[in-house]
Design a protein around this motif. Structure first.
Motif: not given
Length: 199
Positions: A29-31, A102-105, A155-165, A191-195
């Motif tokens: 995710x960007x800033x 936190x990160x809502x998914x 195969x390289x899902x960014x689990x920490x960036x999505x579900x992490x703190x 495809x993942x949107x970070x917001x």
């Protein structure tokens, strides 16, 4: 926890392929918008109390969909809406609700063989700065500004960036993307949107 590796559906061979984000795997995710905004409304918003989301609206891509609550499958992967409800989005209920710290998914299908384009077919077309509004059961709306949109191999899902703190209220919106595998009837990427919450 296993990432959202199963989001997607078998694609009718005549269906147009969904748009893909410019950013490729490995780009996080960007800033967050809360750190780059101008004006008090954009600075470090306080989290809202917990409340289940009811609808998601993404004007740029014409999404206005109801949200159902989801959990996890026995193998630890995140559940997805049933294919016969591919126009619905799903909220990962064990995590934060949209607007909480936190990160809502929120997840959803990109398409299905039965109906063609599904709820998040055009998710890859979003751009930084676009607004996503999630309405909540308590009557409040949580507005999120897109920080980044990227594609990641399942195969390289960014689990920490999505579900992490996250010490700020964040939102992750996920669907399938990338190359479609005719043999398995599934896409190879997510495809993942970070917001980030802006007000």
């Amino acid at each position: 926890m296993v990432g959202s590796g199963l989001i997607g559906a078998s694609l009718n061979g005549d269906t147009v392929r969904p748009p893909q984000p410019v950013a490729r795997a490995g780009t996080g995710p960007a800033t967050p918008a809360a750190e780059v905004g101008t004006g008090d409304v954009d600075r470090e918003p306080a989290g809202l109390p917990r409340s289940a989301p009811t609808t998601i609206s993404i004007p740029r891509i014409g999404v206005d969909a109801d949200i159902m609550a989801l959990g996890t499958n026995p193998d630890g992967s995140v559940q997805v809406p049933p294919l016969d409800q591919a126009l619905l989005a799903g909220w990962y209920e064990p995590g934060p609700s949209p607007g909480e710290v936190g990160n809502a998914v929120i997840v959803g299908h990109v398409d299905s063989a039965a109906i063609g384009p599904a709820v998040f077919f055009s998710l890859g077309a979003l751009q930084p700065g676009d607004i996503i509004t999630v309405r909540r059961l308590d009557g409040r709306s949580a507005d999120f500004r897109v920080d980044s949109v990227s594609s990641h191999s399942k195969n390289a899902f960014p689990t920490e960036q999505v579900y992490g703190p996250n010490d700020q209220p964040g939102l992750r919106v996920i669907t399938c993307g990338g190359q479609f595998d005719e043999a398995t009837g599934d896409y190879l990427d997510n495809v993942i949107v970070f917001a980030s919450l802006v007000r």
